[in-house]
Design an enzyme around this catalytic site. Structure first.
Site, short mmCIF file in Angstrom:
data_model
loop_
_atom_site.label_atom_id
_atom_site.label_comp_id
_atom_site.label_asym_id
_atom_site.label_seq_id
_atom_site.Cartn_x
_atom_site.Cartn_y
_atom_site.Cartn_z
CD GLU A 1 1.54 -7.44 -13.87
OE1 GLU A 1 1.12 -6.48 -14.45
OE2 GLU A 1 1.28 -8.78 -14.13
CG HIS B 1 3.87 -9.06 -21.79
ND1 HIS B 1 2.74 -8.90 -22.33
CD2 HIS B 1 4.26 -10.27 -21.83
CE1 HIS B 1 2.48 -10.28 -22.83
NE2 HIS B 1 3.22 -10.95 -22.68
CG ASN C 1 0.48 -2.96 -13.16
OD1 ASN C 1 1.38 -3.08 -12.59
ND2 ASN C 1 -0.07 -3.87 -13.69
N GLY D 1 -6.72 -1.07 -13.21
CA GLY D 1 -5.69 -0.16 -12.80
C GLY D 1 -4.73 -0.52 -11.51
CG MET E 1 -6.10 -4.83 -22.10
SD MET E 1 -4.46 -5.87 -21.92
CE MET E 1 -4.44 -6.09 -20.42
C1 GAR Z 1 -1.52 -6.55 -16.05
O1 GAR Z 1 -1.20 -7.72 -15.58
C2 GAR Z 1 -0.68 -6.12 -17.23
O2 GAR Z 1 0.67 -6.95 -16.85
C3 GAR Z 1 -1.60 -6.59 -18.35
O3 GAR Z 1 -2.82 -6.36 -18.05
C4 GAR Z 1 -2.85 -6.24 -16.58
C5 GAR Z 1 -3.60 -5.10 -16.15
O4 GAR Z 1 -3.92 -5.10 -14.64
N1 GAR Z 1 -1.11 -6.26 -19.27
C6 GAR Z 1 -1.09 -6.83 -20.39
O5 GAR Z 1 -1.37 -7.81 -20.55
C7 GAR Z 1 -0.29 -5.89 -21.80
N2 GAR Z 1 -0.33 -6.87 -22.82
P1 GAR Z 1 -4.15 -3.79 -13.99
O6 GAR Z 1 -5.22 -2.75 -14.71
O7 GAR Z 1 -4.74 -4.00 -12.63
O8 GAR Z 1 -2.92 -2.92 -13.68
#
Ligand code: GAR
Length: 217
Positions: free
Chosen positions: A174, A109, A14, A12, A90
């Site tokens: 991101e 992504h 992001n 989490g 996911m």
């Molecule tokens: C992030 O890198 C996001 O871009 C990726 O999962 C991670 C989540 O991190 N998403 C994908 O790969 C979707 N296809 P977070 O839980 O620390 O935000």
């Protein structure tokens, strides 16, 4: 003020960047609910620490994909959600959810789409040997990692990088472009024209002289 629902599966980070942007007023919105398909996701703690309602909808509890989607839609609608944000969620979202929130689902992504869609975009890019990796924020459609692109960022791959170092560098980026894209959506500055997303009110002349070249000149 746009009501935002955030779907997560993991750490989490992001989500945290979006929470900070809402708090600082950069996003004219309110996160009304955070949903995780994994009860262990640390993002749930981040949400709770910030007084945001959390729900767990475990995909394993549903025999049919559609029933999982139906429950997601029910929880999102109960929270009055207008914009659905996939922040490291996911699971592939189905048509049921997309039809309930047309052009109102946004995903991040960790690769420059359309290269390296699917799982572990960063590792795919690293293994391919790209010089510029990056990340993409896009609207979600029926195909995986495919909808109209809102913002992309290029991140250099350095000679001595490990996969994890590259992943961390992309993640930092991101955290910049995801809140920025959500802020633009909430400000009503995004318009979808076919595959293209038009952003109103930005000065693109600033961009026209810029390029990130992987070998310093
Ligand atoms: C992030 O890198 C996001 O871009 C990726 O999962 C991670 C989540 O991190 N998403 C994908 O790969 C979707 N296809 P977070 O839980 O620390 O935000």
């Amino acid at each position: 003020m746009t009501k935002i629902g955030v779907l997560i599966s993991g750490s989490g980070s992001n989500l945290q960047s979006i929470i900070e942007a809402v708090k600082s007023g950069r996003i004219d919105g309110e996160i009304t609910v955070v949903i995780s398909n994994d009860p262990e996701a640390y993002g749930l703690t981040r949400a709770a620490d910030n007084g945001i309602a959390t729900r767990v909808v475990k995909h394993g509890d549903y025999l049919k994909r559609q029933d999982f989607d139906k429950e997601l839609v029910r929880v999102l609608q109960a929270g009055g959600v207008e914009l659905v944000v996939l922040a490291g969620f996911m699971r592939v979202v189905g048509t049921l959810l997309l039809e309930a929130f047309p052009d109102r689902v946004i995903n991040i992504h960790p690769a420059i789409l359309p290269a390296f869609p699917g799982t572990d975009g960063q590792a795919q890019a690293f293994n391919y040997g790209v010089k510029l990796a990056g990340c993409t924020v896009h609207f979600v459609d029926e195909k995986v990692d495919h909808g109209p692109i809102i913002i992309q960022a290029a991140v250099p791959v350095l000679a001595g990088d490990s996969k994890d170092e590259l992943k961390a560098r992309i993640l930092k980026c991101e955290h910049k472009i995801f809140p920025q894209a959500i802020a633009l959506y909430c400000a009503g500055k995004l318009r979808i024209e076919g595959r293209r997303v038009v952003i109103t009110g930005i000065d693109e002349t600033l961009l026209s002289e810029q390029a990130l070249i992987s070998c310093p000149l």
